[in-house]
Design a protein around this motif. Structure first.
Motif, PDB file in Angstrom:
ATOM      1  N   CYS A   1      36.265  49.144  48.291  1.00 20.07           N
ATOM      2  CA  CYS A   1      35.729  49.771  47.083  1.00 20.07           C
ATOM      3  C   CYS A   1      36.546  49.404  45.852  1.00 20.07           C
ATOM      4  O   CYS A   1      36.016  49.299  44.759  1.00 20.07           O
ATOM      5  CB  CYS A   1      35.731  51.296  47.228  1.00 20.07           C
ATOM      6  N   ALA A   2      37.835  49.240  46.035  1.00 18.54           N
ATOM      7  CA  ALA A   2      38.718  49.038  44.893  1.00 18.54           C
ATOM      8  C   ALA A   2      39.078  47.577  44.669  1.00 18.54           C
ATOM      9  O   ALA A   2      39.885  47.272  43.814  1.00 18.54           O
ATOM     10  CB  ALA A   2      39.983  49.865  45.099  1.00 18.54           C
ATOM     11  N   SER A   3      38.472  46.663  45.395  1.00 16.05           N
ATOM     12  CA  SER A   3      38.900  45.274  45.340  1.00 16.05           C
ATOM     13  C   SER A   3      38.675  44.619  43.983  1.00 16.05           C
ATOM     14  O   SER A   3      39.357  43.678  43.638  1.00 16.05           O
ATOM     15  CB  SER A   3      38.223  44.468  46.442  1.00 16.05           C
ATOM     16  N   SER A   4      37.718  45.097  43.199  1.00 12.96           N
ATOM     17  CA  SER A   4      37.456  44.484  41.897  1.00 12.96           C
ATOM     18  C   SER A   4      38.362  45.050  40.804  1.00 12.96           C
ATOM     19  O   SER A   4      38.353  44.554  39.687  1.00 12.96           O
ATOM     20  CB  SER A   4      35.981  44.658  41.520  1.00 12.96           C
ATOM     21  N   GLN A   5      39.145  46.069  41.116  1.00 10.84           N
ATOM     22  CA  GLN A   5      40.039  46.665  40.133  1.00 10.84           C
ATOM     23  C   GLN A   5      41.403  45.978  40.161  1.00 10.84           C
ATOM     24  O   GLN A   5      41.839  45.497  41.198  1.00 10.84           O
ATOM     25  CB  GLN A   5      40.256  48.153  40.449  1.00 10.84           C
ATOM     26  N   THR A   6      42.057  45.978  39.002  1.00 11.26           N
ATOM     27  CA  THR A   6      43.427  45.483  38.964  1.00 11.26           C
ATOM     28  C   THR A   6      44.338  46.515  39.619  1.00 11.26           C
ATOM     29  O   THR A   6      43.942  47.673  39.812  1.00 11.26           O
ATOM     30  CB  THR A   6      43.901  45.249  37.521  1.00 11.26           C
ATOM     31  N   LYS A   7      45.554  46.116  39.931  1.00 16.58           N
ATOM     32  CA  LYS A   7      46.514  47.051  40.524  1.00 16.58           C
ATOM     33  C   LYS A   7      46.767  48.233  39.595  1.00 16.58           C
ATOM     34  O   LYS A   7      46.842  49.376  40.037  1.00 16.58           O
ATOM     35  CB  LYS A   7      47.822  46.336  40.849  1.00 16.58           C
ATOM     36  N   ALA A   8      46.889  47.959  38.303  1.00 17.52           N
ATOM     37  CA  ALA A   8      47.143  49.028  37.335  1.00 17.52           C
ATOM     38  C   ALA A   8      45.965  49.997  37.262  1.00 17.52           C
ATOM     39  O   ALA A   8      46.168  51.216  37.159  1.00 17.52           O
ATOM     40  CB  ALA A   8      47.423  48.436  35.957  1.00 17.52           C
ATOM     41  N   GLU A   9      44.743  49.487  37.329  1.00 16.45           N
ATOM     42  CA  GLU A   9      43.557  50.349  37.303  1.00 16.45           C
ATOM     43  C   GLU A   9      43.478  51.217  38.553  1.00 16.45           C
ATOM     44  O   GLU A   9      43.155  52.407  38.479  1.00 16.45           O
ATOM     45  CB  GLU A   9      42.277  49.513  37.169  1.00 16.45           C
ATOM     46  N   LYS A  10      43.778  50.628  39.718  1.00 19.45           N
ATOM     47  CA  LYS A  10      43.761  51.400  40.963  1.00 19.45           C
ATOM     48  C   LYS A  10      44.817  52.502  40.925  1.00 19.45           C
ATOM     49  O   LYS A  10      44.536  53.642  41.284  1.00 19.45           O
ATOM     50  CB  LYS A  10      43.997  50.491  42.176  1.00 19.45           C
ATOM     51  N   LEU A  11      46.016  52.162  40.476  1.00 17.03           N
ATOM     52  CA  LEU A  11      47.078  53.153  40.406  1.00 17.03           C
ATOM     53  C   LEU A  11      46.684  54.292  39.465  1.00 17.03           C
ATOM     54  O   LEU A  11      46.825  55.467  39.808  1.00 17.03           O
ATOM     55  CB  LEU A  11      48.389  52.513  39.950  1.00 17.03           C
TER      56      LEU A  11
END
Length: 132
Positions: free
Chosen positions: A21-31
């Motif tokens: 689900c989160a693969s299209s988000q950057t690391k900063a966006e996921k955090l």
């Protein structure tokens, strides 16, 4: 290590679902997303054999203890840089609880370990609602 139990946390369906689900988000966006839906820091977490884990960034890991218990853990070092693609993560605990500033994470075949600095429970229902 007397008194400390180590358990393998293998990546399974829950972690795979989160990662997908989160693969299209950057690391900063996921955090930022997980932090927005996380509790205040907790003093301890009951230890259950973890069902999965996901690296969020160099200092944070998301650990699924039960389908309804997911925790964002901030680590004190770069041990996630030394996981060597490991599917398993080791988490120390004492007397059935994980405590920040005391317990550690590491990976098989690595001598590097990192202390858990902070643990926050994540409301995964809110995270899923945000993604919908």
């Amino acid at each position: 290590m007397k008194g400390i139990h180590w358990t393998l946390a293998a990546g399974i369906a829950a972690a795979a679902l989160l990662a997908g689900c989160a693969s299209s988000q950057t690391k900063a966006e996921k955090l930022a997303m997980y932090q927005a839906h996380a509790s205040a820091p907790v003093k301890q977490v009951p230890f259950f054999s973890p069902q999965g884990w996901e690296e969020i960034d160099r200092d944070h890991v998301l650990v699924t203890m039960r389908p309804t218990e997911v925790y964002l853990m901030r680590l004190n070092g770069p041990c996630l840089d030394y996981d060597n693609g490991a599917a398993a993560m080791l988490i120390s605990n004492t007397a059935g609880v994980i405590q920040p500033k005391f317990d550690r994470v590491s990976f098989p075949n690595s001598s590097m370990s990192c202390r858990i600095e902070e643990i926050r429970q994540v409301d995964m229902t809110a995270v899923r609602d945000t993604k919908a």
